[in-house]
Design an enzyme around this catalytic site. Structure first.
Site, PDB file in Angstrom:
ATOM      1  N   ARG A  91       0.854  -1.180   0.000  1.00 36.69           N
ATOM      2  CA  ARG A  91       0.000   0.000   0.000  1.00 36.69           C
ATOM      3  C   ARG A  91       0.888   1.228   0.000  1.00 36.69           C
ATOM      4  O   ARG A  91       1.877   1.295   0.748  1.00 36.69           O
ATOM      5  CB  ARG A  91      -0.866  -0.024   1.272  1.00 36.69           C
ATOM      6  CG  ARG A  91      -1.975   0.966   1.249  1.00 36.69           C
ATOM      7  CD  ARG A  91      -2.877   0.799   2.459  1.00 36.69           C
ATOM      8  NE  ARG A  91      -3.531   2.066   2.710  1.00 36.69           N
ATOM      9  CZ  ARG A  91      -4.606   2.486   2.046  1.00 36.69           C
ATOM     10  NH1 ARG A  91      -5.166   1.718   1.152  1.00 36.69           N
ATOM     11  NH2 ARG A  91      -5.124   3.676   2.297  1.00 36.69           N
ATOM     12  N   LEU A  93       2.303   4.694   0.832  1.00 37.69           N
ATOM     13  CA  LEU A  93       2.280   5.435   2.097  1.00 37.69           C
ATOM     14  C   LEU A  93       2.044   6.915   1.840  1.00 37.69           C
ATOM     15  O   LEU A  93       2.544   7.472   0.855  1.00 37.69           O
ATOM     16  CB  LEU A  93       3.615   5.254   2.810  1.00 37.69           C
ATOM     17  CG  LEU A  93       3.985   3.817   3.174  1.00 37.69           C
ATOM     18  CD1 LEU A  93       5.460   3.734   3.547  1.00 37.69           C
ATOM     19  CD2 LEU A  93       3.110   3.309   4.308  1.00 37.69           C
ATOM     20  N   ASN A 107      12.400  -0.842   3.627  1.00 34.09           N
ATOM     21  CA  ASN A 107      11.567  -1.668   2.755  1.00 34.09           C
ATOM     22  C   ASN A 107      12.451  -2.661   2.024  1.00 34.09           C
ATOM     23  O   ASN A 107      13.650  -2.431   1.862  1.00 34.09           O
ATOM     24  CB  ASN A 107      10.861  -0.758   1.736  1.00 34.09           C
ATOM     25  CG  ASN A 107       9.935  -1.521   0.798  1.00 34.09           C
ATOM     26  OD1 ASN A 107       9.217  -2.427   1.230  1.00 34.09           O
ATOM     27  ND2 ASN A 107       9.966  -1.195  -0.482  1.00 34.09           N
ATOM     28  N   HIS A 109      12.561  -4.544  -1.722  1.00 31.75           N
ATOM     29  CA  HIS A 109      11.932  -4.472  -3.037  1.00 31.75           C
ATOM     30  C   HIS A 109      12.602  -5.507  -3.943  1.00 31.75           C
ATOM     31  O   HIS A 109      13.828  -5.539  -4.044  1.00 31.75           O
ATOM     32  CB  HIS A 109      12.102  -3.067  -3.626  1.00 31.75           C
ATOM     33  CG  HIS A 109      11.497  -2.949  -4.983  1.00 31.75           C
ATOM     34  ND1 HIS A 109      10.133  -2.837  -5.172  1.00 31.75           N
ATOM     35  CD2 HIS A 109      12.050  -2.985  -6.208  1.00 31.75           C
ATOM     36  CE1 HIS A 109       9.884  -2.789  -6.467  1.00 31.75           C
ATOM     37  NE2 HIS A 109      11.026  -2.882  -7.116  1.00 31.75           N
ATOM     38  N   SER A 136      16.568  -5.609  -3.158  1.00 35.37           N
ATOM     39  CA  SER A 136      17.215  -4.458  -2.519  1.00 35.37           C
ATOM     40  C   SER A 136      16.505  -4.110  -1.209  1.00 35.37           C
ATOM     41  O   SER A 136      15.275  -4.004  -1.177  1.00 35.37           O
ATOM     42  CB  SER A 136      17.112  -3.215  -3.418  1.00 35.37           C
ATOM     43  OG  SER A 136      17.567  -3.470  -4.729  1.00 35.37           O
ATOM     44  N   LEU A 144       8.786   6.576  -4.677  1.00 41.01           N
ATOM     45  CA  LEU A 144       8.415   5.155  -4.625  1.00 41.01           C
ATOM     46  C   LEU A 144       9.611   4.267  -4.989  1.00 41.01           C
ATOM     47  O   LEU A 144      10.152   4.381  -6.093  1.00 41.01           O
ATOM     48  CB  LEU A 144       7.239   4.878  -5.573  1.00 41.01           C
ATOM     49  CG  LEU A 144       6.734   3.426  -5.575  1.00 41.01           C
ATOM     50  CD1 LEU A 144       5.985   3.087  -4.297  1.00 41.01           C
ATOM     51  CD2 LEU A 144       5.881   3.152  -6.797  1.00 41.01           C
ATOM     52  N   ASP A 145       9.998   3.401  -4.063  1.00 40.32           N
ATOM     53  CA  ASP A 145      11.150   2.500  -4.247  1.00 40.32           C
ATOM     54  C   ASP A 145      12.420   3.268  -4.612  1.00 40.32           C
ATOM     55  O   ASP A 145      13.305   2.732  -5.284  1.00 40.32           O
ATOM     56  CB  ASP A 145      10.841   1.424  -5.310  1.00 40.32           C
ATOM     57  CG  ASP A 145       9.637   0.585  -4.941  1.00 40.32           C
ATOM     58  OD1 ASP A 145       9.479   0.257  -3.752  1.00 40.32           O
ATOM     59  OD2 ASP A 145       8.832   0.266  -5.834  1.00 40.32           O
TER      60      ASP A 145
HETATM   61  C1  GRF Z   1       8.862  -9.848  -1.229  1.00 37.25           C
HETATM   62  O1  GRF Z   1       9.352 -10.488  -2.344  1.00 37.25           O
HETATM   63  C2  GRF Z   1       9.258  -8.405  -1.193  1.00 37.25           C
HETATM   64  O2  GRF Z   1      10.399  -8.126  -1.939  1.00 37.25           O
HETATM   65  C3  GRF Z   1       8.103  -7.686  -1.807  1.00 37.25           C
HETATM   66  O3  GRF Z   1       6.975  -8.432  -1.494  1.00 37.25           O
HETATM   67  C4  GRF Z   1       7.345  -9.771  -1.237  1.00 37.25           C
HETATM   68  C5  GRF Z   1       6.742 -10.129   0.094  1.00 37.25           C
HETATM   69  O4  GRF Z   1       6.798 -11.486   0.374  1.00 37.25           O
HETATM   70  N1  GRF Z   1       8.081  -6.326  -1.342  1.00 37.25           N
HETATM   71  P1  GRF Z   1       6.433 -12.015   1.820  1.00 37.25           P
HETATM   72  O5  GRF Z   1       5.049 -11.510   2.166  1.00 37.25           O
HETATM   73  O6  GRF Z   1       7.463 -11.508   2.784  1.00 37.25           O
HETATM   74  O7  GRF Z   1       6.458 -13.511   1.704  1.00 37.25           O
END
Ligand code: GRF
Length: 213
Positions: A91, A93, A107, A109, A136, A144-145
């Site tokens: 979601r 932010l 985070n 990603h 990463s 974003l990211d």
């Molecule tokens: C992960 O691959 C992460 O990089 C991305 O969402 C996925 C989440 O997986 N942001 P989980 O819910 O931790 O299994």
């Protein structure tokens, strides 16, 4: 002991890796609470099994993103976290949320940022015929990211790989690097200064920490 709050939306395998690392004392901190924007996220179950308070907030019960995030901030703050960890939190932010936790919000990603911000990273890697992919961990900023990268892990992409295979390969790396970065933060070794990540008093390069060859 420093406190961690984790935000999820789904399976929570990264959350599990952090729970396990706390249990094994690889992370010197307490996982105080888990929040989800989806009541049926399996990660909430993982939290409950581990005896961690698990909360869900439903977006449709709030007038807008700002109102949702204001409530989320209030509930998170009840746990007074030192670090807020986004682990598959799907979601966007509000700027208020990002500002509130700036420098203590991270985070993970699933791409080698700055390549492929946003969704469907694994599919794009396959479509573009990339031979290399990865994940990463970064500080969160308003872009974003786009916040400063702390640590990346690379994986090879083999001919004939499908999305499931590279997702699993990436996630295997995520479960190793995310708890490691959390442990650095808990030990006071990691910080965001301006738009850079710093580890042990040294500014990290754009691709994050790089072990010496
Ligand atoms: C992960 O691959 C992460 O990089 C991305 O969402 C996925 C989440 O997986 N942001 P989980 O819910 O931790 O299994």
């Amino acid at each position: 002991m420093k406190r961690i709050v984790v935000l999820i939306s789904g399976n929570g395998s990264n959350l599990q890796a952090i729970i396990d690392a706390c249990k094994l004392k690889k992370i010197n901190g307490t996982l105080s609470a888990v929040f989800s924007n989806k009541a049926d996220a399996f990660g909430l179950e993982r939290a409950r099994v581990a005896g961690i308070p698990a909360h869900a907030l439903t977006a449709s019960q709030f007038a807008d993103r700002a109102a949702f995030d204001r409530e989320l901030i209030q509930e998170i703050n009840a746990y007074a976290p030192d670090l807020v960890v986004l682990a598959g939190y799907m979601r966007i932010l509000s700027p208020e949320f990002v500002a509130r936790y700036s420098g203590r919000l991270i985070n993970i990603h699933p791409s080698l940022l700055p390549k492929y911000p946003g969704l469907n990273t694994h599919r794009q890697v396959l479509e573009n015929g990339d031979e290399e992919h990865g994940t990463s961990v970064h500080f969160v900023t308003d872009e974003l990211d786009g916040g400063p990268v702390i640590l990346q892990a690379k994986i090879p992409v083999f001919e004939g790989d499908d999305e499931d295979e590279i997702t699993a390969r990436v996630q295997h790396q995520e479960h190793a690097i995310y708890p490691l970065v959390v442990s650095w933060f808990m030990e006071g070794r990691l910080e965001m200064r301006g738009n850079s990540a710093w580890l042990d008093g040294k500014e990290l390069p754009k691709q994050g920490y790089a072990a010496e060859e």
